[in-house]
Design a protein around this motif. Structure first.
Motif, PDB file in Angstrom:
ATOM      1  N   PRO A 118       0.845  -1.208   0.000  1.00 46.01           N
ATOM      2  CA  PRO A 118       0.000   0.000   0.000  1.00 46.01           C
ATOM      3  C   PRO A 118       0.874   1.249   0.000  1.00 46.01           C
ATOM      4  N   LEU A 119       0.532   2.219  -0.841  1.00 48.24           N
ATOM      5  CA  LEU A 119       1.322   3.448  -0.927  1.00 48.24           C
ATOM      6  C   LEU A 119       0.950   4.445   0.163  1.00 48.24           C
ATOM      7  N   PHE A 120      -0.339   4.562   0.425  1.00 45.18           N
ATOM      8  CA  PHE A 120      -0.775   5.488   1.471  1.00 45.18           C
ATOM      9  C   PHE A 120      -2.219   5.189   1.846  1.00 45.18           C
ATOM     10  N   LYS A 121      -2.621   5.781   2.950  1.00 45.97           N
ATOM     11  CA  LYS A 121      -4.014   5.749   3.386  1.00 45.97           C
ATOM     12  C   LYS A 121      -4.394   7.181   3.720  1.00 45.97           C
ATOM     13  N   THR A 122      -5.606   7.584   3.347  1.00 47.81           N
ATOM     14  CA  THR A 122      -6.081   8.903   3.738  1.00 47.81           C
ATOM     15  C   THR A 122      -7.456   8.769   4.388  1.00 47.81           C
ATOM     16  N   TYR A 123      -7.647   9.490   5.464  1.00 50.49           N
ATOM     17  CA  TYR A 123      -8.944   9.496   6.132  1.00 50.49           C
ATOM     18  C   TYR A 123      -9.745  10.711   5.666  1.00 50.49           C
ATOM     19  N   PHE A 124     -11.024  10.678   5.947  1.00 50.19           N
ATOM     20  CA  PHE A 124     -11.913  11.759   5.543  1.00 50.19           C
ATOM     21  C   PHE A 124     -12.478  12.463   6.776  1.00 50.19           C
ATOM     22  N   PHE A 125     -12.926  13.690   6.548  1.00 45.06           N
ATOM     23  CA  PHE A 125     -13.546  14.481   7.605  1.00 45.06           C
ATOM     24  C   PHE A 125     -14.999  14.741   7.237  1.00 45.06           C
ATOM     25  N   VAL A 126     -15.850  14.787   8.241  1.00 51.25           N
ATOM     26  CA  VAL A 126     -17.246  15.158   8.027  1.00 51.25           C
ATOM     27  C   VAL A 126     -17.278  16.679   8.002  1.00 51.25           C
ATOM     28  N   GLY A 127     -17.558  17.230   6.814  1.00 51.79           N
ATOM     29  CA  GLY A 127     -17.549  18.674   6.642  1.00 51.79           C
ATOM     30  C   GLY A 127     -18.945  19.252   6.561  1.00 51.79           C
ATOM     31  N   VAL A 128     -19.152  20.382   7.246  1.00 48.69           N
ATOM     32  CA  VAL A 128     -20.419  21.113   7.185  1.00 48.69           C
ATOM     33  C   VAL A 128     -20.083  22.586   6.985  1.00 48.69           C
ATOM     34  N   GLY A 244     -16.836   2.109  15.621  1.00 47.26           N
ATOM     35  CA  GLY A 244     -16.269   1.247  14.579  1.00 47.26           C
ATOM     36  C   GLY A 244     -16.400   1.791  13.177  1.00 47.26           C
ATOM     37  N   TYR A 245     -16.917   2.985  13.034  1.00 51.61           N
ATOM     38  CA  TYR A 245     -17.066   3.584  11.710  1.00 51.61           C
ATOM     39  C   TYR A 245     -15.708   4.104  11.243  1.00 51.61           C
ATOM     40  N   GLU A 246     -15.275   3.637  10.080  1.00 47.03           N
ATOM     41  CA  GLU A 246     -13.980   4.029   9.536  1.00 47.03           C
ATOM     42  C   GLU A 246     -14.075   4.055   8.012  1.00 47.03           C
ATOM     43  N   VAL A 247     -13.625   5.137   7.420  1.00 49.91           N
ATOM     44  CA  VAL A 247     -13.629   5.278   5.959  1.00 49.91           C
ATOM     45  C   VAL A 247     -12.259   5.780   5.526  1.00 49.91           C
ATOM     46  N   THR A 248     -11.670   5.078   4.575  1.00 52.38           N
ATOM     47  CA  THR A 248     -10.352   5.475   4.087  1.00 52.38           C
ATOM     48  C   THR A 248     -10.326   5.441   2.561  1.00 52.38           C
ATOM     49  N   GLY A 249      -9.373   6.173   2.021  1.00 52.27           N
ATOM     50  CA  GLY A 249      -9.008   6.027   0.624  1.00 52.27           C
ATOM     51  C   GLY A 249      -7.568   5.527   0.610  1.00 52.27           C
ATOM     52  N   TRP A 250      -7.217   4.654  -0.299  1.00 52.83           N
ATOM     53  CA  TRP A 250      -5.850   4.143  -0.335  1.00 52.83           C
ATOM     54  C   TRP A 250      -5.498   3.685  -1.743  1.00 52.83           C
ATOM     55  N   THR A 251      -4.210   3.636  -2.017  1.00 49.99           N
ATOM     56  CA  THR A 251      -3.743   3.126  -3.306  1.00 49.99           C
ATOM     57  C   THR A 251      -2.630   2.114  -3.071  1.00 49.99           C
ATOM     58  N   THR A 252      -2.399   1.312  -4.084  1.00 53.47           N
ATOM     59  CA  THR A 252      -1.367   0.282  -4.021  1.00 53.47           C
ATOM     60  C   THR A 252      -0.643   0.195  -5.354  1.00 53.47           C
ATOM     61  N   ILE A 253       0.553  -0.324  -5.334  1.00 55.51           N
ATOM     62  CA  ILE A 253       1.216  -0.748  -6.573  1.00 55.51           C
ATOM     63  C   ILE A 253       1.063  -2.248  -6.659  1.00 55.51           C
ATOM     64  N   ALA A 254       0.545  -2.709  -7.789  1.00 59.10           N
ATOM     65  CA  ALA A 254       0.298  -4.131  -7.984  1.00 59.10           C
ATOM     66  C   ALA A 254       1.124  -4.658  -9.144  1.00 59.10           C
ATOM     67  N   ALA A 255       1.464  -5.928  -9.042  1.00 58.99           N
ATOM     68  CA  ALA A 255       2.180  -6.641 -10.093  1.00 58.99           C
ATOM     69  C   ALA A 255       1.231  -7.634 -10.744  1.00 58.99           C
ATOM     70  N   PRO A 256       1.612  -8.190 -11.879  1.00 57.51           N
ATOM     71  CA  PRO A 256       0.785  -9.249 -12.455  1.00 57.51           C
ATOM     72  C   PRO A 256       0.727 -10.454 -11.527  1.00 57.51           C
ATOM     73  N   LYS A 257      -0.389 -11.127 -11.508  1.00 56.83           N
ATOM     74  CA  LYS A 257      -0.524 -12.332 -10.686  1.00 56.83           C
ATOM     75  C   LYS A 257       0.454 -13.392 -11.182  1.00 56.83           C
ATOM     76  N   GLY A 258       1.079 -14.068 -10.270  1.00 58.37           N
ATOM     77  CA  GLY A 258       1.990 -15.140 -10.655  1.00 58.37           C
ATOM     78  C   GLY A 258       3.435 -14.726 -10.793  1.00 58.37           C
ATOM     79  N   LEU A 259       3.742 -13.472 -10.485  1.00 61.57           N
ATOM     80  CA  LEU A 259       5.130 -13.027 -10.527  1.00 61.57           C
ATOM     81  C   LEU A 259       5.925 -13.833  -9.505  1.00 61.57           C
ATOM     82  N   PRO A 260       7.109 -14.351  -9.886  1.00 62.07           N
ATOM     83  CA  PRO A 260       7.897 -15.143  -8.937  1.00 62.07           C
ATOM     84  C   PRO A 260       8.073 -14.418  -7.605  1.00 62.07           C
ATOM     85  N   LYS A 261       7.949 -15.164  -6.528  1.00 55.23           N
ATOM     86  CA  LYS A 261       7.969 -14.582  -5.189  1.00 55.23           C
ATOM     87  C   LYS A 261       9.218 -13.747  -4.902  1.00 55.23           C
TER      88      LYS A 261
END
Length: 322
Positions: A118-128, A244-261
């Motif tokens: 995972p590259l990062f996680k970002t949380y959100f705020f309830v804005g009014v 227990g309410y939690e909302v995040t945005g996140w991104t990842t770098i992924a490789a093709p499935k089956g790439l040698p370990k």
């Protein structure tokens, strides 16, 4: 003899995979991103690419393929090399929301991708709005229960984290509110500031400018604990919302499935080393992003749990993109 031959073959395969990892990369590496140039997530992957290029001694090129819900980028990735020289940046929508929003997807989130880190996680705020009558999340929920479907919240599309996070709040509190879609985030948060919208979830990057100008205020954060950048803003649970309410945005770098370990582990390790760079940590603070340390096993378990959570939210909200 068969056992010996099998053991020898396994050892040979392991040696081959290890040698591949040591030789990787043997040519330029491409990281495909569905985000346009200049977007926060895209800026992060460019910072990582610069450090990987120095580490590997080979060009690491970020290729922008925005549009079509990320499907253009994913199609480009699927037609690319499968030996680790083509990687892709994905976000939570691609991996945990779209599989439940589309009856037919041009990819399989489990079979086509191996999320490495995972590259990062970002949380959100309830804005009014700054002069809103809602001082707490409890105030919003009490009004929503007293006046079903009368309140509204906004986002920029169906299925993004802000939309599904708001729908999750409805689901956890048995309330019904109206979802209003805006073309751009600037329009969305301006509508909150003027009172056209009762509230919207927003990140430091998207809603922060109006919050800093005093036109919008944060009454809660969608995290399990208070965010260090806003220590006076309570969590949703502290503000009268569900535990227990939690909302995040996140991104990842992924490789093709089956790439040698060994190769996958090397890429993961080198990305994690890049993310530890103090300059990247400083830029994260600017974007409102948090580091998201996790082993691949922990990350995959997290993805599975997020997918199950939003499957229920999407089913209850009766939304689809087909």
């Amino acid at each position: 003899m068969k056992l010996l031959a099998g053991a020898a073959l396994a050892a040979f395969s392991l040696l081959g995979a290890t040698a591949h990892a040591q030789d990787f990369p043997s040519r330029p590496v491409r990281i495909i991103t569905p985000f346009p140039a200049g977007a926060g997530p895209e800026a992060v992957v460019r910072l990582v690419a610069e450090r990987l290029q120095k580490k590997w001694g080979k060009p690491v090129v970020v290729e922008n393929k925005p549009g079509a819900n990320g499907f253009i980028a994913i199609d480009t990735f699927k037609r690319g090399s499968t030996d680790g020289h083509d990687l892709i940046q994905l976000d939570n929508v691609h991996l945990v929301a779209y599989p439940h929003l589309f009856k037919k997807l041009p990819y399989d989130p489990v079979k086509d991708f191996d999320p490495l880190v995972p590259l990062f996680k970002t949380y959100f705020f309830v804005g009014v709005s700054n002069d809103s009558k809602y001082k707490t999340v409890g105030d919003i929920l009490a009004d929503a229960k007293a006046r079903p479907t009368a309140l509204n919240y906004g986002s920029w599309s169906v299925g993004n984290p802000v939309h599904l996070g708001s729908a999750l709040l409805e689901s956890m509190t048995n309330t019904q509110m109206q979802h209003v879609i805006y073309k751009e985030t600037s329009q969305l948060y301006t509508a909150v500031a003027t009172g056209e919208l009762n509230f919207a979830l927003g990140s430091m990057a998207t809603a922060g400018p109006l919050q800093r100008s005093g036109r919008l205020k944060f009454i809660a954060v969608t995290a399990p604990k208070r965010h260090p950048a806003f220590p006076d803003v309570p969590t949703v649970a502290e503000s009268g919302g569900p535990a227990g309410y939690e909302v995040t945005g996140w991104t990842t770098i992924a490789a093709p499935k089956g790439l040698p370990k060994p190769t996958a582990e090397r890429i993961q390790r080198d990305i994690e080393e890049a993310l530890a760079d103090p300059e990247i940590k400083q830029r994260y603070a600017t974007f409102g992003y948090d580091l998201f340390p996790a082993t691949r096993e922990q990350f995959n378990s997290f993805i599975a749990a997020e997918s199950a959570k939003y499957a229920e939210v999407i089913k209850r909200a009766k939304v689809s993109l087909d």
